[in-house]
Motif scaffolding. Sequence first.
Motif, mmCIF file in Angstrom:
data_model
loop_
_atom_site.group_PDB
_atom_site.id
_atom_site.type_symbol
_atom_site.label_atom_id
_atom_site.label_comp_id
_atom_site.label_asym_id
_atom_site.label_seq_id
_atom_site.Cartn_x
_atom_site.Cartn_y
_atom_site.Cartn_z
ATOM 1 N N LYS A 18 23.807 27.621 -17.465
ATOM 2 C CA LYS A 18 24.419 27.469 -16.234
ATOM 3 C C LYS A 18 24.130 26.017 -15.563
ATOM 4 C CE LYS A 18 25.367 29.852 -11.953
ATOM 5 N NZ LYS A 18 25.275 31.081 -11.208
ATOM 6 N N TYR A 19 22.823 25.809 -15.735
ATOM 7 C CA TYR A 19 22.295 24.597 -14.894
ATOM 8 C C TYR A 19 21.908 23.655 -15.733
ATOM 9 C CZ TYR A 19 22.259 27.963 -10.927
ATOM 10 O OH TYR A 19 22.523 28.929 -10.137
ATOM 11 N N ILE A 20 21.888 23.456 -17.047
ATOM 12 C CA ILE A 20 20.976 22.394 -17.676
ATOM 13 C C ILE A 20 22.192 21.905 -18.677
ATOM 14 C CG2 ILE A 20 19.527 21.530 -19.314
ATOM 15 C CD1 ILE A 20 18.455 22.889 -16.677
ATOM 16 N N VAL A 21 22.657 20.431 -18.417
ATOM 17 C CA VAL A 21 23.672 19.655 -19.409
ATOM 18 C C VAL A 21 22.776 18.628 -19.931
ATOM 19 C CG1 VAL A 21 25.880 18.941 -19.401
ATOM 20 C CG2 VAL A 21 25.692 20.858 -17.728
ATOM 21 N N ASN A 22 23.081 18.604 -21.416
ATOM 22 C CA ASN A 22 22.215 17.502 -22.012
ATOM 23 C C ASN A 22 20.821 17.258 -21.650
ATOM 24 O OD1 ASN A 22 24.894 17.291 -23.647
ATOM 25 N ND2 ASN A 22 25.654 15.935 -21.953
ATOM 26 N N ASN A 23 20.085 18.175 -21.552
ATOM 27 C CA ASN A 23 18.811 18.190 -20.883
ATOM 28 C C ASN A 23 18.729 17.589 -19.660
ATOM 29 O OD1 ASN A 23 17.795 18.978 -23.287
ATOM 30 N ND2 ASN A 23 17.488 17.094 -24.409
ATOM 31 N N ARG A 24 19.766 17.653 -18.934
ATOM 32 C CA ARG A 24 19.436 17.213 -17.325
ATOM 33 C C ARG A 24 20.324 18.302 -16.485
ATOM 34 N NH1 ARG A 24 21.632 11.300 -16.099
ATOM 35 N NH2 ARG A 24 21.073 11.961 -14.065
ATOM 36 N N VAL A 25 19.738 18.426 -15.239
ATOM 37 C CA VAL A 25 20.233 19.551 -14.485
ATOM 38 C C VAL A 25 21.429 19.019 -13.739
ATOM 39 C CG1 VAL A 25 19.772 20.750 -12.163
ATOM 40 C CG2 VAL A 25 17.858 20.084 -13.619
ATOM 41 N N ASN A 26 22.318 20.096 -13.848
ATOM 42 C CA ASN A 26 23.614 19.960 -13.128
ATOM 43 C C ASN A 26 23.281 20.160 -11.768
ATOM 44 O OD1 ASN A 26 26.203 20.103 -11.937
ATOM 45 N ND2 ASN A 26 27.125 21.254 -13.529
ATOM 46 N N TYR A 27 23.059 18.941 -11.132
ATOM 47 C CA TYR A 27 22.534 19.255 -9.761
ATOM 48 C C TYR A 27 23.683 19.525 -8.752
ATOM 49 C CZ TYR A 27 18.747 19.156 -6.336
ATOM 50 O OH TYR A 27 17.922 19.665 -5.438
ATOM 51 N N GLU A 28 24.684 19.305 -9.108
ATOM 52 C CA GLU A 28 25.874 19.867 -7.882
ATOM 53 C C GLU A 28 25.964 21.276 -7.921
ATOM 54 O OE1 GLU A 28 28.145 17.966 -6.153
ATOM 55 O OE2 GLU A 28 26.735 16.326 -6.488
ATOM 56 N N LYS A 29 25.505 21.997 -9.111
ATOM 57 C CA LYS A 29 25.571 23.428 -9.047
ATOM 58 C C LYS A 29 24.296 23.920 -8.358
ATOM 59 C CE LYS A 29 28.623 25.076 -12.609
ATOM 60 N NZ LYS A 29 28.531 25.884 -13.965
ATOM 61 N N LEU A 30 23.152 23.265 -8.594
ATOM 62 C CA LEU A 30 21.643 23.568 -8.273
ATOM 63 C C LEU A 30 21.428 23.433 -6.902
ATOM 64 C CD1 LEU A 30 19.058 24.860 -9.520
ATOM 65 C CD2 LEU A 30 18.080 22.667 -9.504
ATOM 66 N N ARG A 31 22.115 22.417 -6.100
ATOM 67 C CA ARG A 31 22.409 22.188 -4.883
ATOM 68 C C ARG A 31 22.668 23.525 -4.181
ATOM 69 N NH1 ARG A 31 22.298 17.502 -2.276
ATOM 70 N NH2 ARG A 31 22.875 16.468 -4.057
ATOM 71 N N GLU A 32 23.336 24.505 -4.558
ATOM 72 C CA GLU A 32 24.166 25.570 -4.071
ATOM 73 C C GLU A 32 23.079 26.632 -4.024
ATOM 74 O OE1 GLU A 32 27.790 26.306 -6.205
ATOM 75 O OE2 GLU A 32 28.669 24.355 -5.512
ATOM 76 N N VAL A 33 22.055 26.446 -4.837
ATOM 77 C CA VAL A 33 21.250 27.456 -4.859
ATOM 78 C C VAL A 33 20.204 27.792 -3.797
ATOM 79 C CG1 VAL A 33 19.040 28.406 -6.181
ATOM 80 C CG2 VAL A 33 21.095 27.548 -7.493
ATOM 81 N N SER A 34 19.817 28.972 -3.509
ATOM 82 C CA SER A 34 18.701 29.205 -2.323
ATOM 83 C C SER A 34 17.392 29.981 -2.597
ATOM 84 C CB SER A 34 19.713 30.083 -1.092
ATOM 85 O OG SER A 34 19.969 31.194 -1.785
ATOM 86 N N ASP A 35 17.681 30.755 -3.856
ATOM 87 C CA ASP A 35 16.643 31.533 -4.032
ATOM 88 C C ASP A 35 15.635 30.790 -5.025
ATOM 89 O OD1 ASP A 35 16.740 32.711 -7.163
ATOM 90 O OD2 ASP A 35 18.591 31.949 -6.233
ATOM 91 N N PRO A 36 14.173 30.815 -4.546
ATOM 92 C CA PRO A 36 13.281 30.101 -5.255
ATOM 93 C C PRO A 36 13.036 30.415 -6.619
ATOM 94 C CG PRO A 36 12.187 31.698 -3.675
ATOM 95 C CD PRO A 36 13.666 31.912 -3.431
ATOM 96 N N GLU A 37 13.505 31.513 -6.996
ATOM 97 C CA GLU A 37 13.178 32.241 -8.490
ATOM 98 C C GLU A 37 14.212 31.511 -9.367
ATOM 99 O OE1 GLU A 37 13.558 36.213 -11.080
ATOM 100 O OE2 GLU A 37 13.877 36.379 -9.271
ATOM 101 N N THR A 38 15.276 31.005 -9.003
ATOM 102 C CA THR A 38 16.125 30.306 -9.709
ATOM 103 C C THR A 38 15.505 28.589 -10.021
ATOM 104 O OG1 THR A 38 18.274 31.426 -9.100
ATOM 105 C CG2 THR A 38 18.457 28.975 -10.286
ATOM 106 N N PHE A 39 15.108 28.042 -9.028
ATOM 107 C CA PHE A 39 14.410 26.640 -9.038
ATOM 108 C C PHE A 39 13.431 26.861 -9.811
ATOM 109 C CE2 PHE A 39 16.426 26.269 -4.462
ATOM 110 C CZ PHE A 39 17.242 25.322 -4.915
ATOM 111 N N ASP A 40 12.634 27.848 -9.982
ATOM 112 C CA ASP A 40 11.517 28.177 -10.724
ATOM 113 C C ASP A 40 11.846 28.211 -12.417
ATOM 114 O OD1 ASP A 40 8.629 28.558 -10.888
ATOM 115 O OD2 ASP A 40 8.856 30.281 -11.981
ATOM 116 N N LYS A 41 12.765 28.921 -12.414
ATOM 117 C CA LYS A 41 13.365 29.118 -13.978
ATOM 118 C C LYS A 41 13.919 27.936 -14.444
ATOM 119 C CE LYS A 41 14.266 34.195 -13.696
ATOM 120 N NZ LYS A 41 15.455 35.159 -13.728
#
Length: 624
Positions: A18-41
């Motif tokens: 869901k969040y990693i594309v070509n070994n980089r973070v899809n930050y447009e998607k991660l920007r929408e995240v609020s829970d710390p568990e997802t950032f940690d994973k």
Amino acid sequence: MTLLEEKETLDYNIIKQKYIVNNRVNYEKLREVSDPETFDKVGRIIRDIYLPESNTDFKLKLQTTPRIREDEELITNSLSLCPECNALLNTVLFRKDGGVWLRKLCPDHGETEELYWGDYDFYMKSREQSRDGRGIENPHTEIINPCPYNCGLCPRHKSHTALLNLVITNRCDLACWYCFFYAEASGYVYEPSLNHIRYMLTVARSTKPIPALAVQITGGEPTLRQDLVEIAKMCKELGFKHVQINTNGITVAFNPDLTVKLRQLGVNTYYMSFDGVTPMTNPKNHWEIPYALENARKVGLGVVLVPTVIKNVNDHEVGAMVKFGLKHNEIIRGVNFQPVSLVGRMTKQERLKYRITIPDVIKRIEEQTDGMIKMEDWYTVPFTIPLSRFIEAVTGVRQFEMSNHFACGAATYVFQDRDTGKIVAIPQFIDVEGLFEYLTEKIEELENGKSRKMVLIKTLLNINKFIDWKKVPPRLAKRKRLFWILYKILIKHDYKSLGEFHLNSLFLGMMHFMDKYNYDIARIQRCDIHYSTPDGRIVPFCTFNVMPELYRDRLQKAYSIPIRDYLNMQNIKSMKEERYVRDIKKLESGEIYKKYYEGFFDPSSLTYEEKKRISIRFGIPVKD
């Protein structure tokens, strides 16, 4: 595989997809995240990808040790880096020509010899003040690689976080010729979301046994973020006792409301670049500094000036910088000198031209203040640990310690008599060494079970023995104010008590961050100035910045968005639209400018064209 392991593997794959594309973070998607568990994973996945790998990112070349020559004296052995290939090398520190030098030998790139400290005697005295910290109890990375290829913090690390750097943007309103740490040069914009920032700060606050207590919001230029006030508020809500903004001062010079809002939230300090009292030494913000200081003065927000000192460039003005700080001591709380770190490839001849070390700067301050601030007035940072451990022994509560390597920094406090102009440093009227030796004795008594009440009473009765009241500055001697400040620090031991001492003095500091030429692994293992990284690690300053290809740039790029996407979001055509343009004539015509530089710089000593060339050559365009 157990059911738990299957679930963890499934979660890992879902997050990665869901969040990693070509070994980089899809930050447009991660920007929408609020829970710390997802950032940690997401962070754990990024760590697996980007933790330095042996033979790819670094090599161990420990088969040879440099030799000591006839006119030299071995001090100690250590480890360092090859400035060409980042390989780990055996290193020797040795005495030569009155100074301390470092030598290392790479079998592929040859020998490197570098000045480490410019004064052998001061080095040996400072070495006696060395004390290790207690490390951290919940490290963020396991030991996989040797130091410094395993950062974040690992079980080897010997110091908790004294100051946490939080990078909130790599955008800047300047394009300084020597800087590669801004968006346009990087090719991407790194700007973590508020929820992501909360996650990073929470990780730092959860460090044991001592959570991070002080945070520096930095960049890029952090004042470019429209939500800076919200970020500062978040820091206070999460329990940071000291919040400072690292700024070039330009935005806050022209936006007094921002300073008002930050101060109302409890921001303590602007940590402001300041390389000299003239445009020649400080083309970055010479014209803007007075206005930034004045806005801070109006609301009582303290300022620490931060000169980068370069030999043969601005080292002739270090005494003037101290005097500038003293003249405006009602708002300037300190001057924290940073001897230059020589980044990039440089010949030995070039390095000798520009290299300056902590004792070299201290000697220049002594010379340029007519001997009023002496070398013996300075102490290295870990010298303060007995004070922390005394308070800990009294309270039974683990205390904040500054346990970095003795060669990393030095400090003192100075006072100036307003009538005579005489400057006096604190060791000239307090027997600092005697007091700290006495506190060490009291620590032993408390640890051996002696009554806390009796030890405190005895300590208070003996404080006067360490004070020479004939030499105490008048404002501290009146009603024995100095005694009561020390009483509050030792007995009340709260942040407010230390703050009162700061308000009555000018802090002078030295912090020499390393580069690949003078790198010393013994220093990095004791570093207590750390960066919070977007993957949830905490990385020492001198790995984060000295090896940006392995830490800073690698991680920020992984969590960034392309510049073109940022431009579309902001509806602008180029990053240059955010660039500052200086109006020299308008700035110099202000009474505030004249007031602050009176006695330091006469603007009529340079023509307008000369000033314009100084600004443009540095990279700041000028309005005609």
